[in-house]
Design a protein around this motif. Structure first.
Motif, PDB file in Angstrom:
ATOM      1  N   SER A 120      14.237  18.250  -1.755  1.00 35.74           N
ATOM      2  CA  SER A 120      13.393  17.568  -2.717  1.00 35.74           C
ATOM      3  C   SER A 120      13.862  17.779  -4.141  1.00 35.74           C
ATOM      4  CB  SER A 120      11.959  18.094  -2.592  1.00 35.74           C
ATOM      5  OG  SER A 120      11.908  19.460  -2.971  1.00 35.74           O
ATOM      6  N   GLY A 121      14.827  18.686  -4.345  1.00 30.24           N
ATOM      7  CA  GLY A 121      15.295  18.976  -5.686  1.00 30.24           C
ATOM      8  C   GLY A 121      14.632  20.209  -6.262  1.00 30.24           C
ATOM      9  N   GLU A 122      13.642  20.788  -5.555  1.00 29.41           N
ATOM     10  CA  GLU A 122      12.981  21.991  -6.018  1.00 29.41           C
ATOM     11  C   GLU A 122      13.858  23.202  -5.692  1.00 29.41           C
ATOM     12  OE1 GLU A 122       9.387  21.984  -3.909  1.00 29.41           O
ATOM     13  OE2 GLU A 122       8.564  20.206  -4.903  1.00 29.41           O
ATOM     14  N   LEU A 123      13.709  24.259  -6.481  1.00 31.43           N
ATOM     15  CA  LEU A 123      14.479  25.465  -6.233  1.00 31.43           C
ATOM     16  C   LEU A 123      13.927  26.196  -5.018  1.00 31.43           C
ATOM     17  CD1 LEU A 123      14.937  26.877  -9.846  1.00 31.43           C
ATOM     18  CD2 LEU A 123      16.630  25.683  -8.453  1.00 31.43           C
ATOM     19  N   ALA A 124      14.820  26.620  -4.138  1.00 29.41           N
ATOM     20  CA  ALA A 124      14.399  27.435  -3.004  1.00 29.41           C
ATOM     21  C   ALA A 124      13.922  28.786  -3.535  1.00 29.41           C
ATOM     22  CB  ALA A 124      15.563  27.623  -2.043  1.00 29.41           C
ATOM     23  N   PRO A 125      12.887  29.376  -2.919  1.00 27.26           N
ATOM     24  CA  PRO A 125      12.340  30.630  -3.441  1.00 27.26           C
ATOM     25  C   PRO A 125      13.342  31.779  -3.431  1.00 27.26           C
ATOM     26  CG  PRO A 125      11.441  30.130  -1.273  1.00 27.26           C
ATOM     27  CD  PRO A 125      12.165  28.907  -1.720  1.00 27.26           C
ATOM     28  N   MET A 126      14.269  31.758  -2.492  1.00 26.28           N
ATOM     29  CA  MET A 126      15.326  32.770  -2.465  1.00 26.28           C
ATOM     30  C   MET A 126      16.492  32.249  -1.639  1.00 26.28           C
ATOM     31  SD  MET A 126      13.980  35.679   0.198  1.00 26.28           S
ATOM     32  CE  MET A 126      13.480  35.297   1.870  1.00 26.28           C
ATOM     33  N   PHE A 127      17.656  32.862  -1.836  1.00 27.12           N
ATOM     34  CA  PHE A 127      18.809  32.543  -1.005  1.00 27.12           C
ATOM     35  C   PHE A 127      19.666  33.793  -0.875  1.00 27.12           C
ATOM     36  CE2 PHE A 127      20.364  31.814  -5.269  1.00 27.12           C
ATOM     37  CZ  PHE A 127      21.686  32.212  -5.240  1.00 27.12           C
ATOM     38  N   PHE A 128      20.662  33.718  -0.025  1.00 25.99           N
ATOM     39  CA  PHE A 128      21.498  34.874   0.284  1.00 25.99           C
ATOM     40  C   PHE A 128      22.962  34.536   0.029  1.00 25.99           C
ATOM     41  CE2 PHE A 128      18.050  34.393   3.500  1.00 25.99           C
ATOM     42  CZ  PHE A 128      17.172  35.288   2.914  1.00 25.99           C
ATOM     43  N   PRO A 129      23.842  35.537  -0.029  1.00 21.53           N
ATOM     44  CA  PRO A 129      25.271  35.236  -0.166  1.00 21.53           C
ATOM     45  C   PRO A 129      25.723  34.262   0.918  1.00 21.53           C
ATOM     46  CG  PRO A 129      24.893  37.588  -0.441  1.00 21.53           C
ATOM     47  CD  PRO A 129      23.584  36.993   0.004  1.00 21.53           C
ATOM     48  N   GLY A 130      26.712  33.446   0.602  1.00 19.07           N
ATOM     49  CA  GLY A 130      27.183  32.421   1.524  1.00 19.07           C
ATOM     50  C   GLY A 130      27.940  32.972   2.713  1.00 19.07           C
ATOM     51  N   PRO A 131      28.378  32.089   3.614  1.00 19.60           N
ATOM     52  CA  PRO A 131      29.057  32.508   4.842  1.00 19.60           C
ATOM     53  C   PRO A 131      30.380  33.237   4.620  1.00 19.60           C
ATOM     54  CG  PRO A 131      28.228  30.279   5.069  1.00 19.60           C
ATOM     55  CD  PRO A 131      28.058  30.650   3.632  1.00 19.60           C
ATOM     56  N   PHE A 132      30.859  33.283   3.382  1.00 20.56           N
ATOM     57  CA  PHE A 132      32.075  34.044   3.088  1.00 20.56           C
ATOM     58  C   PHE A 132      31.797  35.551   3.054  1.00 20.56           C
ATOM     59  CE2 PHE A 132      30.220  32.154  -0.755  1.00 20.56           C
ATOM     60  CZ  PHE A 132      29.744  33.298  -1.383  1.00 20.56           C
ATOM     61  N   ALA A 133      30.528  35.955   3.030  1.00 22.90           N
ATOM     62  CA  ALA A 133      30.165  37.365   2.882  1.00 22.90           C
ATOM     63  C   ALA A 133      29.566  37.914   4.167  1.00 22.90           C
ATOM     64  CB  ALA A 133      29.171  37.539   1.727  1.00 22.90           C
ATOM     65  N   ILE A 134      29.875  39.144   4.479  1.00 27.26           N
ATOM     66  CA  ILE A 134      29.352  39.776   5.685  1.00 27.26           C
ATOM     67  C   ILE A 134      27.835  39.907   5.622  1.00 27.26           C
ATOM     68  CG2 ILE A 134      29.671  42.131   4.815  1.00 27.26           C
ATOM     69  CD1 ILE A 134      30.393  42.986   7.650  1.00 27.26           C
ATOM     70  N   ALA A 135      27.264  40.008   4.409  1.00 28.38           N
ATOM     71  CA  ALA A 135      25.812  40.086   4.267  1.00 28.38           C
ATOM     72  C   ALA A 135      25.137  38.864   4.891  1.00 28.38           C
ATOM     73  CB  ALA A 135      25.435  40.203   2.788  1.00 28.38           C
ATOM     74  N   HIS A 136      25.743  37.702   4.707  1.00 28.13           N
ATOM     75  CA  HIS A 136      25.209  36.462   5.276  1.00 28.13           C
ATOM     76  C   HIS A 136      25.144  36.567   6.800  1.00 28.13           C
ATOM     77  CE1 HIS A 136      24.634  32.011   5.423  1.00 28.13           C
ATOM     78  NE2 HIS A 136      25.249  32.149   6.580  1.00 28.13           N
ATOM     79  N   HIS A 137      26.163  37.103   7.403  1.00 31.64           N
ATOM     80  CA  HIS A 137      26.233  37.195   8.859  1.00 31.64           C
ATOM     81  C   HIS A 137      25.237  38.209   9.411  1.00 31.64           C
ATOM     82  CE1 HIS A 137      30.004  34.773   9.174  1.00 31.64           C
ATOM     83  NE2 HIS A 137      30.031  35.114   7.907  1.00 31.64           N
ATOM     84  N   LEU A 138      25.048  39.308   8.684  1.00 32.21           N
ATOM     85  CA  LEU A 138      24.036  40.276   9.101  1.00 32.21           C
ATOM     86  C   LEU A 138      22.642  39.651   9.071  1.00 32.21           C
ATOM     87  CD1 LEU A 138      25.351  43.398   7.147  1.00 32.21           C
ATOM     88  CD2 LEU A 138      25.163  43.234   9.629  1.00 32.21           C
TER      89      LEU A 138
END
Length: 445
Positions: free
Chosen positions: A405-423
């Motif tokens: 919708s163009g609204e900001l998501a309340p939070m996001f995480f590092p992208g798939p390039f980072a191990i944090a994303h996979h965890l």
């Protein structure tokens, strides 16, 4: 690549469906998990579990040639010196490719692709003859001692080298005229299409090269007696030049534990924010391993020091080379774990973190559904293209995690390039409905 919806389209569709039909987080997770299997050709998680993490899977390091092999570091180096001296009468079947770096940035180029895939970046690998010509035009003598061995492709009789050209300002203009540019490795990391095997391989080569070059830069003198070091023929080993010392020095790796702390009882995870993070980004806790400490002990200590949360069981997930940290740490190794909390009251150490909070599985799943990682990747790829063409934009790829919708998501995480994303995504999809459908096939979607 499958002819189904693109990753970006999947995110948009998920967010749209959730608003129009009020789908449960479990249903959205199930849809995307099935979709991710088809798009990424991987296992049953949404975390883009690739063949390997970013910076891993280096094709030049898959096999180490024996010392008698012409592709081995010592023999390849001898051939390199011969070719640099112009001794063409000594014929060799070997070909050499050189990857220049400037101030930690690899040389790169960009090309447009058909359709809506956007531009793709490529490593600026050049032939040894072209490298010699560029240095000759700049009035600089090219020597074998300035070259760092990266590895080889036996099927092509190709040997790859890296070279630091930070002191040769005139070369920047020469490369720019050929639409090459020195690009931050972090920018290339975000710009890499994680479904593109060749791009992931190039990123791994660039990461390995940067780590070795920075290690060579910080190991010019012996840490024991202060004398100069000399590079050994293996190119990944140095030795003190002092006859009374002669200590050997090897490339440095700095191990780091990164952990997703899980509250089993309340089905939630602990995520933290550092002051350097862009707004709304949360990630896993992490910290360096101290001497005399096991990996599990480091997980428990770091979690306690940063949040006062006590951890019990610790289970291993995966690991990732991380050559994009400070130059004083040529290559970190991120070792990922799931850590299960025994206490739940958070007391944040403000010297370490800006904030830390528990987040429910539902909130994590919603954030994953709406974060447009593909959009961020394409934004970074466009930035690389503009840089190579001389038009650099200041837009941050991390600012593009918006919902449909163009609204900001309340939070996001590092992208798939980072191990944090996979965890995070591995945990978010545990117990998904996909596991209850053993006879289903994502290829049938």
């Amino acid at each position: 690549m499958p002819s189904l919806l693109s990753s970006s389209s999947t995110f948009t569709l998920c967010c749209s469906l959730s608003k129009k039909f009020i789908l449960s987080p479990e249903a959205i997770t199930f849809f995307f998990t099935r979709k991710a299997v088809s798009y990424f050709g991987t296992k049953t998680t949404m975390s883009a579990n690739l063949q390997s993490h970013a910076f891993a899977g280096n094709p030049l390091r898959s096999k180490t040639p024996k010392s008698t092999d012409p592709l081995s570091p010592p023999l390849a180096f001898e051939t390199l010196k011969t070719q640099l001296l112009g001794n063409t009468h000594q014929l060799s079947s070997l070909n050499f490719k050189v990857l220049p770096f400037r101030k930690g940035r690899p040389l790169a180029s960009s090309s447009s692709t058909d359709g809506d895939l956007g531009p793709k970046w490529h490593l600026g690998l050049i032939s040894l003859d072209d490298c010699k010509g560029l240095f000759s035009d700049s009035g600089v003598e090219l020597s074998g001692d300035s070259m760092v061995y990266l590895g080889s492709r036996s099927e092509e009789d190709l040997v790859y080298w890296a070279i630091d050209v930070s002191g040769e300002d005139s070369l920047v203009t020469d490369f720019f005229n050929k639409q090459f540019c020195f690009v931050e490795l972090r920018t290339l990391m975000v710009a890499t299409d994680w479904a593109d095997e060749r791009a992931m391989s190039d990123l791994a080569v660039a990461g390995h090269a940067k780590a070795l070059l920075e290690w060579h830069s910080i190991s010019r003198f012996c840490g024991y007696c202060g004398e100069k070091t000399i590079t050994m023929e293996s190119r990944s080993q140095k030795q003190c030049s002092n006859e009374l010392c002669r200590r050997k020095i090897y490339p440095r790796v700095d191990p780091v534990v990164i952990m997703l702390v899980i509250d089993r009882e309340n089905d939630r995870v602990l995520l933290g924010r550092q002051s350097r993070f862009v707004p709304r980004m949360w990630s896993c806790l992490a910290g360096f391993i101290e001497p005399g400490e096991s990996l599990e002990e480091a997980v428990r200590r770091e979690t306690w020091e940063e949040t006062a949360i006590e951890v019990g069981e610790v289970t291993y997930h995966s690991s990732q080379p991380w050559p994009v940290g400070p130059s004083s740490m040529p290559c970190q190794l991120m070792v990922g774990f799931f850590a299960y909390a025994k206490s739940f009251e958070i007391n944040v150490d403000k010297a370490e973190l800006e904030d830390a909070q528990w987040h429910s599985r539902e909130d994590v799943q919603k954030a994953l559904m709406c974060a447009e990682y593909k959009k961020a990747q394409r934004t970074a790829a466009a930035k690389v293209e503009h840089m190579c063409k001389g038009v650099e934009k200041g837009q941050s790829p991390s600012s593009d995690f918006n919902i449909e919708s163009g609204e900001l998501a309340p939070m996001f995480f590092p992208g798939p390039f980072a191990i944090a994303h996979h965890l995070i995504t591995s945990w978010a999809n545990q117990g998904s409905q996909l596991k209850q459908l053993p006879n289903s096939s994502a290829s049938n979607l």
